[in-house]
Design a protein around this motif. Sequence first.
Motif, PDB file in Angstrom:
ATOM      1  N   MET A 123       0.825  -1.217   0.000  1.00 59.36           N
ATOM      2  CA  MET A 123       0.000   0.000   0.000  1.00 59.36           C
ATOM      3  C   MET A 123       0.855   1.262   0.000  1.00 59.36           C
ATOM      4  SD  MET A 123      -2.908  -1.194   2.723  1.00 59.36           S
ATOM      5  CE  MET A 123      -3.727   0.389   2.745  1.00 59.36           C
ATOM      6  N   GLY A 124       2.179   1.096  -0.024  1.00 58.99           N
ATOM      7  CA  GLY A 124       3.064   2.247  -0.125  1.00 58.99           C
ATOM      8  C   GLY A 124       3.551   2.789   1.202  1.00 58.99           C
ATOM      9  N   PHE A 125       3.363   2.034   2.307  1.00 62.29           N
ATOM     10  CA  PHE A 125       3.843   2.495   3.602  1.00 62.29           C
ATOM     11  C   PHE A 125       5.380   2.471   3.616  1.00 62.29           C
ATOM     12  CE2 PHE A 125       0.223   2.134   6.836  1.00 62.29           C
ATOM     13  CZ  PHE A 125      -0.752   2.337   5.861  1.00 62.29           C
ATOM     14  N   SER A 126       5.973   3.557   4.119  1.00 62.23           N
ATOM     15  CA  SER A 126       7.422   3.551   4.343  1.00 62.23           C
ATOM     16  C   SER A 126       7.715   2.664   5.552  1.00 62.23           C
ATOM     17  CB  SER A 126       7.916   4.975   4.615  1.00 62.23           C
ATOM     18  OG  SER A 126       7.375   5.442   5.846  1.00 62.23           O
ATOM     19  N   PRO A 127       8.985   2.213   5.741  1.00 63.45           N
ATOM     20  CA  PRO A 127       9.299   1.384   6.914  1.00 63.45           C
ATOM     21  C   PRO A 127       8.906   2.034   8.233  1.00 63.45           C
ATOM     22  CG  PRO A 127      11.088   1.284   5.325  1.00 63.45           C
ATOM     23  CD  PRO A 127      10.127   2.321   4.813  1.00 63.45           C
ATOM     24  N   LEU A 128       9.135   3.359   8.373  1.00 61.56           N
ATOM     25  CA  LEU A 128       8.794   4.041   9.624  1.00 61.56           C
ATOM     26  C   LEU A 128       7.278   4.100   9.822  1.00 61.56           C
ATOM     27  CD1 LEU A 128       9.652   5.584  12.118  1.00 61.56           C
ATOM     28  CD2 LEU A 128       9.673   7.695  10.756  1.00 61.56           C
ATOM     29  N   ARG A 129       6.560   4.450   8.761  1.00 64.89           N
ATOM     30  CA  ARG A 129       5.093   4.514   8.877  1.00 64.89           C
ATOM     31  C   ARG A 129       4.502   3.132   9.151  1.00 64.89           C
ATOM     32  NH1 ARG A 129       0.805   6.137   4.096  1.00 64.89           N
ATOM     33  NH2 ARG A 129      -1.067   6.109   5.403  1.00 64.89           N
ATOM     34  N   ARG A 130       5.069   2.117   8.519  1.00 62.09           N
ATOM     35  CA  ARG A 130       4.592   0.746   8.765  1.00 62.09           C
ATOM     36  C   ARG A 130       4.820   0.338  10.212  1.00 62.09           C
ATOM     37  NH1 ARG A 130       7.722  -3.726   5.604  1.00 62.09           N
ATOM     38  NH2 ARG A 130       9.053  -3.514   7.438  1.00 62.09           N
ATOM     39  N   LEU A 131       5.984   0.756  10.760  1.00 60.55           N
ATOM     40  CA  LEU A 131       6.285   0.435  12.161  1.00 60.55           C
ATOM     41  C   LEU A 131       5.294   1.117  13.097  1.00 60.55           C
ATOM     42  CD1 LEU A 131       8.209  -0.710  14.373  1.00 60.55           C
ATOM     43  CD2 LEU A 131       9.453   1.459  14.220  1.00 60.55           C
ATOM     44  N   VAL A 132       5.055   2.404  12.867  1.00 62.74           N
ATOM     45  CA  VAL A 132       4.223   3.195  13.789  1.00 62.74           C
ATOM     46  C   VAL A 132       2.751   2.829  13.672  1.00 62.74           C
ATOM     47  CG1 VAL A 132       3.475   5.534  14.372  1.00 62.74           C
ATOM     48  CG2 VAL A 132       5.884   5.088  13.837  1.00 62.74           C
ATOM     49  N   GLN A 133       2.261   2.678  12.433  1.00 62.92           N
ATOM     50  CA  GLN A 133       0.818   2.520  12.226  1.00 62.92           C
ATOM     51  C   GLN A 133       0.360   1.071  12.123  1.00 62.92           C
ATOM     52  OE1 GLN A 133      -0.492   4.931   8.919  1.00 62.92           O
ATOM     53  NE2 GLN A 133       0.082   6.842   9.925  1.00 62.92           N
ATOM     54  N   VAL A 134       1.280   0.148  11.871  1.00 58.26           N
ATOM     55  CA  VAL A 134       0.862  -1.241  11.669  1.00 58.26           C
ATOM     56  C   VAL A 134       1.510  -2.181  12.686  1.00 58.26           C
ATOM     57  CG1 VAL A 134       0.821  -3.176  10.056  1.00 58.26           C
ATOM     58  CG2 VAL A 134       0.496  -0.829   9.211  1.00 58.26           C
ATOM     59  N   GLU A 135       2.847  -2.183  12.730  1.00 56.04           N
ATOM     60  CA  GLU A 135       3.536  -3.177  13.542  1.00 56.04           C
ATOM     61  C   GLU A 135       3.430  -2.881  15.040  1.00 56.04           C
ATOM     62  OE1 GLU A 135       7.444  -4.429  11.874  1.00 56.04           O
ATOM     63  OE2 GLU A 135       7.012  -2.969  10.332  1.00 56.04           O
ATOM     64  N   PHE A 136       3.680  -1.628  15.427  1.00 52.53           N
ATOM     65  CA  PHE A 136       3.697  -1.342  16.852  1.00 52.53           C
ATOM     66  C   PHE A 136       2.320  -1.495  17.504  1.00 52.53           C
ATOM     67  CE2 PHE A 136       4.748   1.025  20.735  1.00 52.53           C
ATOM     68  CZ  PHE A 136       5.918   0.361  21.061  1.00 52.53           C
ATOM     69  N   PRO A 137       1.208  -1.081  16.864  1.00 57.27           N
ATOM     70  CA  PRO A 137      -0.101  -1.352  17.484  1.00 57.27           C
ATOM     71  C   PRO A 137      -0.354  -2.831  17.732  1.00 57.27           C
ATOM     72  CG  PRO A 137      -0.319   0.310  15.780  1.00 57.27           C
ATOM     73  CD  PRO A 137       1.075  -0.206  15.683  1.00 57.27           C
TER      74      PRO A 137
END
Length: 235
Positions: A123-137
């Motif tokens: 979906m175009g998430f950068s590694p940082l955005r993926r970490l904050v919005q997907v992985e960390f939750p």
Amino acid sequence: MGEQPLVRWDWIAEHLADPIGTRLLEHLQLSLAPLLIGLVTAVVLGVACERWRWWYPPVLVGVNVVYAIPSIALFFLLLPYTGFGPWTAIIPLSLYTLAVLVPNVVDGLRQVPDHVRQAATAMGFSPLRRLVQVEFPVALPVVIAGLRVAAVSTVSMVSVASLVGLGGLGQLILTDGFRRQFTTPIVVGIVLSVLLALLLDGLLVLAQRGLTPWTRDRGGAARRATARTDGRSRT
């Protein structure tokens, strides 16, 4: 300690603000600072260990070795460099929290399914955005579970800091109580330490419920899914 009563309520009433209130505030400050520093450091180390997995074994050995060192020994080792200031307690207690928090951060991140990561990347998430919005939750319930353990153990260990003159409820227990053979400050210090640990644990439970509402309804969702399955099977 003679025939004195276990608790003298008149002493508590006279010293409610100082030293009881003062020591409680010192204890709270000395407990919260290591938790915050330890949490930030553990997240950084945990993310690094998840990205470069060969880091994890040496990091885990390192934090466990530090955890095995008695706290009073670390306090005295730091005294020549930090003096009789709060950092003499905050630095060792922050290091101790890493032994609990780093494995929880890593375990939490490893629970994120690969297809979820791949979908976020697609979906175009950068590694940082993926970490904050997907992985960390997804990892948050495991991280908070570790934080609860770290909070309770830190509140307990802060009492030892009074041995190097850093205040806290340990001052009531060891200095005002034990050295003076006076049981009331000992009982007050123990009760307030337990209540403070329970308060922090309760606040973290509420934080987890607020930040991860899907975990509360896991049983209900499972029951609804079972009911739907049963309904379909009957039809």
